[in-house]
Design an enzyme around this catalytic site. Structure first.
Site, PDB file in Angstrom:
ATOM      1  N   LYS A  20       4.197   8.793   8.999  1.00 46.23           N
ATOM      2  CA  LYS A  20       3.958   8.187  10.311  1.00 46.23           C
ATOM      3  C   LYS A  20       4.932   8.677  11.405  1.00 46.23           C
ATOM      4  O   LYS A  20       4.751   9.773  11.896  1.00 46.23           O
ATOM      5  CB  LYS A  20       3.906   6.664  10.167  1.00 46.23           C
ATOM      6  N   TYR A  55       0.856  -1.187   0.000  1.00 48.95           N
ATOM      7  CA  TYR A  55       0.000   0.000   0.000  1.00 48.95           C
ATOM      8  C   TYR A  55       0.887   1.231   0.000  1.00 48.95           C
ATOM      9  O   TYR A  55       1.869   1.303   0.751  1.00 48.95           O
ATOM     10  CB  TYR A  55      -0.887  -0.003   1.254  1.00 48.95           C
ATOM     11  N   ASP A  82       9.316   2.717  -0.133  1.00 50.20           N
ATOM     12  CA  ASP A  82       8.263   3.379   0.627  1.00 50.20           C
ATOM     13  C   ASP A  82       8.425   2.964   2.083  1.00 50.20           C
ATOM     14  O   ASP A  82       7.998   1.895   2.507  1.00 50.20           O
ATOM     15  CB  ASP A  82       6.893   2.976   0.082  1.00 50.20           C
TER      16      ASP A  82
HETATM   17  C1  PLP Z   1       0.427   4.509   5.815  1.00 52.12           C
HETATM   18  C2  PLP Z   1       1.181   4.289   4.560  1.00 52.12           C
HETATM   19  C3  PLP Z   1       1.069   5.165   3.474  1.00 52.12           C
HETATM   20  C4  PLP Z   1       0.070   6.296   3.440  1.00 52.12           C
HETATM   21  O1  PLP Z   1       0.329   7.263   4.396  1.00 52.12           O
HETATM   22  P1  PLP Z   1      -0.867   8.274   4.810  1.00 52.12           P
HETATM   23  O2  PLP Z   1      -0.208   9.191   5.781  1.00 52.12           O
HETATM   24  O3  PLP Z   1      -1.939   7.424   5.395  1.00 52.12           O
HETATM   25  O4  PLP Z   1      -1.293   8.962   3.584  1.00 52.12           O
HETATM   26  C5  PLP Z   1       1.887   4.962   2.390  1.00 52.12           C
HETATM   27  N1  PLP Z   1       2.764   3.947   2.355  1.00 52.12           N
HETATM   28  C6  PLP Z   1       2.887   3.074   3.367  1.00 52.12           C
HETATM   29  C7  PLP Z   1       3.887   1.985   3.284  1.00 52.12           C
HETATM   30  C8  PLP Z   1       2.095   3.207   4.496  1.00 52.12           C
HETATM   31  O5  PLP Z   1       2.187   2.314   5.479  1.00 52.12           O
END
Ligand code: PLP
Length: 435
Positions: free
Chosen positions: A271, A148, A243
């Site tokens: 995060k 994701y 990511d």
């Molecule tokens: C949470 C997450 C996102 C999205 O971040 P948001 O702050 O919710 O937009 C993107 N990539 C990864 C790997 C994530 O865990």
């Protein structure tokens, strides 16, 4: 013995919320659709605990989906924020805090020479692929099934059926034209990636990957997988994007790339970097990063980007982690112990459920087969998971409300609480297998 929580006020609030908020929540997973039941409304949180509107308390194993790695309301962060707010909440002009943040990030994550702040992980990944496309003058990206990367159009694409490599939209509102530029490969399958790159010669701008997947449950990279992606990118002029919105500052001060010793070209963060405030970032080597406006032609902007209060929270968090590397030893060993406890509990009732764990991320999958990609993760019995989730909740343990999420351990979870969690897991497994 089956306990039930008092949810009177949460139920009332959820009904009220549904009147003016779609589905009653501001982010879908919070609605508890995957586990049945209704979401709890949280009033406050401190240390290892969440407190809901009915006065129930829970050991928190999501920690705001990662950011609260030091537990809730840690004074290092709250005190810094408290001081900062009186200087105004936003300037919309440069401030020294942004330099401090950039220096910290570049210092902690060696592959990052320059970094741009944004307001969420989604913004970070959307901007990173635009940058990679601008830099390479190519259109296509490769991502992995089950990973994701936020809700940007280019990422809401699933694999086409059969031999078709062309993606198809995962959500109404994403156009077919966007879908055709996103190629999907199974996680941990470097051979398939090589094939896609060969079949789309000089068309692939970037490969984006969660170096440790957390959004299909916790799935570690297979031996050599990340290195093979690095090699494929080097050989084909493709930008490698890690990511690390989830893994950054969690799997160590330099994230998954430090843990596995692989240097991506670009890294996306979120995060933990905001200490609980809405912050995201993307960074990488100077040559690529200097393509961003106003230095270069690739446009990207944000009214509240680098917000002084958000920077203050993030700086306090990162500084603490940098100065207290023993935090990682603690959360990693707590997690290892809980994961082992879960395995033993399952074995005791004759089940060999898979528990994947990397650092302070882990998942219990309700399948006895190894889980190394999304196809395998989907073999989990999600019905059983739903019952397990509620059994744990009734024992005051707050898990992520979906089988396909990782759990996160904070440094506030003591060995005593770890024992409680393991104990609740044993009772819950027994309960759901009796039904
Ligand atoms: C949470 C997450 C996102 C999205 O971040 P948001 O702050 O919710 O937009 C993107 N990539 C990864 C790997 C994530 O865990």
């Amino acid at each position: 013995m089956k306990k039930e929580l008092n949810k009177t006020r949460s139920i009332k609030l959820f009904n009220q919320a549904n009147k003016h908020i779609p589905g009653g929540v501001n982010s879908p997973v919070r609605a508890f659709h995957a586990v049945g039941g209704q979401p709890l409304f949280i009033r406050s949180a401190r240390g290892a605990y969440l407190y809901d509107e009915d006065g129930n308390s829970f050991i928190d194993m999501i920690n705001s989906w990662g950011p609260m790695i030091l537990g809730h309301a840690h004074e290092v962060v709250t005190e810094a924020v408290h001081k900062a707010i009186y200087n105004s909440l936003s300037f919309g002009a440069p401030s020294e805090k942004e330099i401090e943040m950039a220096e910290l990030v570049c210092d902690m994550v060696p592959s990052i020479e320059k970094v741009r702040m944004v307001n969420s992980g989604t913004e970070a990944t959307m901007s990173a692929i635009r940058l990679a496309r601008g830099y390479t003058e190519r259109d296509k990206i490769i991502k992995f099934e089950g990973c994701y990367h936020g809700h940007g159009d280019s990422f809401l694409i699933s694999a086409g059926s059969g031999a078709a490599t062309m993606g198809k939209p995962d959500s109404p509102g994403v156009t077919k034209n966007t879908a055709k530029d996103t190629l999907n490969a199974p996680f941990n399958d470097a051979q398939q990636v090589q094939k896609l790159v060969t079949n789309h010669k000089n068309e692939v701008a970037a490969i984006i990957v969660e170096p440790v997947a957390g959004n299909m449950g916790c799935v570690p990279p297979a031996d050599g997988f990340l290195q093979r992606l690095r090699n494929i990118c080097d050989e084909n002029g493709v930008v490698l994007i890690f990511d690390e919105v989830m893994t950054g500052f969690r799997l160590g001060p330099s994230g998954a790339q430090g843990l596995y010793g692989i240097k991506p070209d670009l890294t996306t963060l979120g995060k933990i970097i905001g200490g609980g405030m809405p912050v995201g970032a993307y960074g990488g080597n100077k040559e690529i990063m200097d393509q961003i406006s106003p230095e270069g032609p690739v446009y990207q902007a944000g009214t509240l980007s680098g917000n002084p209060v958000a920077m203050t929270a993030g700086i306090a968090m990162l500084k603490y982690l940098k100065d207290h590397p023993e935090t990682y030893d603690k959360i990693n060993s707590t997690t290892k112990r809980i994961a082992q406890g879960f395995r033993e509990n399952a074995n005791r009732i004759g089940k060999n459920y898979t528990v994947n764990q990397v650092g302070s991320m882990f998942s219990l999958f309700f399948t006895e087969q190894p889980v190394n990609n999304f196809t395998m993760a989907k073999k989990s019995d999600t019905n059983l998971f739903g019952r397990y989730f509620n059994a744990m909740l009734n024992r005051n343990i707050y898990l992520a409300p979906s089988q396909f999420e990782s759990l996160f351990i904070s440094s506030e979870i003591s060995s005593q609480q770890a024992d409680k969690i393991i104990h609740a897991n044993a009772d819950s497994l027994e309960e759901i297998h009796k039904e």
